[in-house]
Design an enzyme around this catalytic site. Structure first.
Site, PDB file in Angstrom:
ATOM      1  N   ARG A 163       0.825  -1.217   0.000  1.00 10.61           N
ATOM      2  CA  ARG A 163       0.000   0.000   0.000  1.00 10.61           C
ATOM      3  C   ARG A 163       0.858   1.265   0.000  1.00 10.61           C
ATOM      4  O   ARG A 163       0.340   2.368   0.066  1.00 10.61           O
ATOM      5  CB  ARG A 163      -0.906   0.007   1.230  1.00 10.61           C
ATOM      6  CG  ARG A 163      -1.981  -1.055   1.216  1.00 10.61           C
ATOM      7  CD  ARG A 163      -2.575  -1.247   2.587  1.00 10.61           C
ATOM      8  NE  ARG A 163      -1.603  -1.843   3.496  1.00 10.61           N
ATOM      9  CZ  ARG A 163      -1.777  -1.973   4.808  1.00 10.61           C
ATOM     10  NH1 ARG A 163      -2.871  -1.510   5.381  1.00 10.61           N
ATOM     11  NH2 ARG A 163      -0.854  -2.536   5.552  1.00 10.61           N
ATOM     12  N   ASP A 285      -1.676   2.033  17.737  1.00  6.27           N
ATOM     13  CA  ASP A 285      -2.238   2.050  16.380  1.00  6.27           C
ATOM     14  C   ASP A 285      -3.763   2.066  16.471  1.00  6.27           C
ATOM     15  O   ASP A 285      -4.460   1.482  15.637  1.00  6.27           O
ATOM     16  CB  ASP A 285      -1.740   0.852  15.554  1.00  6.27           C
ATOM     17  CG  ASP A 285      -1.759   1.129  14.058  1.00  6.27           C
ATOM     18  OD1 ASP A 285      -1.987   2.291  13.660  1.00  6.27           O
ATOM     19  OD2 ASP A 285      -1.555   0.179  13.285  1.00  6.27           O
TER      20      ASP A 285
HETATM   21 ZN    ZN Z   1       0.858   1.801   9.899  1.00  2.00          ZN
END
Ligand code: ZN
Length: 388
Positions: A163, A285
């Protein structure tokens, strides 16, 4: 209003013994073995003999506006709420965009940061996103860092990931150079947060930047380094060459069954490999999407990162992997704050009153102060977000 925390086991994050800690307004104003106040003084006293007093946790990567979108628009994850952080002992978060810097914007990121700050949390942000050339708010990384107070660095810029924008050594070197100079001019770290994906190139690009330019490895702050054993070993090598690395606490059962190390296990592994505990951090995260890809890179599942994973990783490190409380706390307080160049993550006289009281036996956060505001009392939120 004064608050006197009495008889806590104080970790600053290094252990200081049993102490009384006095708060006034947004600051810690005194730390002594025994603080006596005149009886006429209005003071809230907290008997903390059964508690550890630690700095409020610093979560160095949270997708505060939500992230993801790898499975189409419906898979964009929601924004974080204030209590997602505070109930887990987190008093400082660093917000960043991620894969999607089109429907997620830096103006939205800064607006969300300002909103959370109005509610009492400490919030800093990174400009840019996964992709290079970096998107910015003002037109340049330099101006973003110099004129937007929340911005402290750039990222997370993706490498070794399908990505990513497949950045070159030259692109990364230019990015780090601009961020470094902008950091110098603005008195900020100018750190480049690096999302490291699962590809076997690992951290090669960063080493190439360091060997071909005068950019040092410590200009980069790679995260998700507990993805697999090979990447973790690349992280040990990166630390031995002078870098610092971050582990991700949010995970999925699928990932753990397919080679991922938990953040706690990774922390213990690196310390046992001789890496200095000052070079290791853990972030949640939080609110990231956690896509599960099969061998052909098809998306086969999608979960969401949680801020409370940071606290769980801390507890697991101490209770299951025999990491000392000091070292486990450093990874979520002082270390990330130092790397990010923010005046947070420690306890001392005149520091900001960002504090957490953890039950000595369970390590559950019971009381949490952010800038002297009692956000959580007996594990119940006293301050909630506007729509919580
Ligand atoms: Zn990341």
């Amino acid at each position: 209003m004064l608050t006197l925390i009495q008889g806590a086991s104080l970790y600053t994050p290094t252990y200081q013994g049993t102490k009384d800690v006095l708060l006034a307004g947004s600051k810690v104003i005194d730390i002594q073995s025994n603080i006596e106040l005149e009886t006429s003084t209005s003071v809230k006293k907290i008997n903390a003999r059964e508690y550890i007093l630690a700095p409020g946790f610093v979560d160095s990567l949270v997708h505060i506006t939500g992230g993801g979108g790898e499975a189409g628009f419906a898979s964009r994850t929601p924004e974080m709420n204030l209590t997602d952080a505070t109930l887990s002992g987190i008093t400082t978060v660093i917000g960043a965009l991620g894969t999607d810097s089109s429907s997620r914007t830096l103006s939205n990121l800064i607006a969300k940061a300002k909103g959370l700050k109005e509610q009492g949390l400490n919030v800093f942000c990174h400009t840019g996103s996964y992709h290079l050339p970096a998107k910015t708010l003002t037109g340049s990384i330099t101006d973003d860092l110099m004129y937007v107070e929340e911005f402290v660095g750039v990222g997370e810029v993706a490498i070794s990931d399908h990505r990513s924008s497949q950045p070159t050594v030259q692109q990364l070197a230019q990015l780090a150079a601009e961020a470094k100079v902008a950091g110098m001019l603005s008195g900020k770290s100018g750190i480049v947060s690096v999302h490291v994906g699962p590809q076997k190139s690992h951290l090669t690009l960063l080493h190439e930047v360091a060997s071909n330019t005068d950019i040092k490895l410590c200009a980069f702050y790679p995260t998700h380094m507990n993805r697999n054993k090979a990447l973790l070993d690349a992280g040990v090598k990166f630390c031995n060459a002078g870098g610092t690395i971050d582990f991700t606490a949010s995970t999925t059962q699928y990932d753990l069954e397919h080679g991922e190390y938990s953040a706690a296990q990774a922390l213990a592994y690196c310390i046992n490999q001789g890496v200095s505990p000052t070079q290791l951090t853990i972030s949640s995260d939080g609110h990231a999407s956690l896509p599960i890809f099969d061998q052909q890179l098809n998306l086969v599942g999608l979960e969401i990162g949680k801020e409370d994973s940071l606290h769980h990783a801390f507890v697991q490190a101490v209770q299951q992997f025999s990491v000392s409380i000091e070292h486990a706390l450093m990874a979520i307080t002082n270390n990330p704050a130092k790397i990010l160049g923010i005046d947070k993550g420690y306890i001392a006289t005149n520091c900001d009153a960002d504090l957490v009281l953890l039950d000595k036996k369970t390590l559950i956060p019971s009381y949490v102060w952010s800038n002297g505001i009692l956000m959580v009392e007996q594990s119940t939120p006293l301050v909630k977000g506007m729509f919580e």
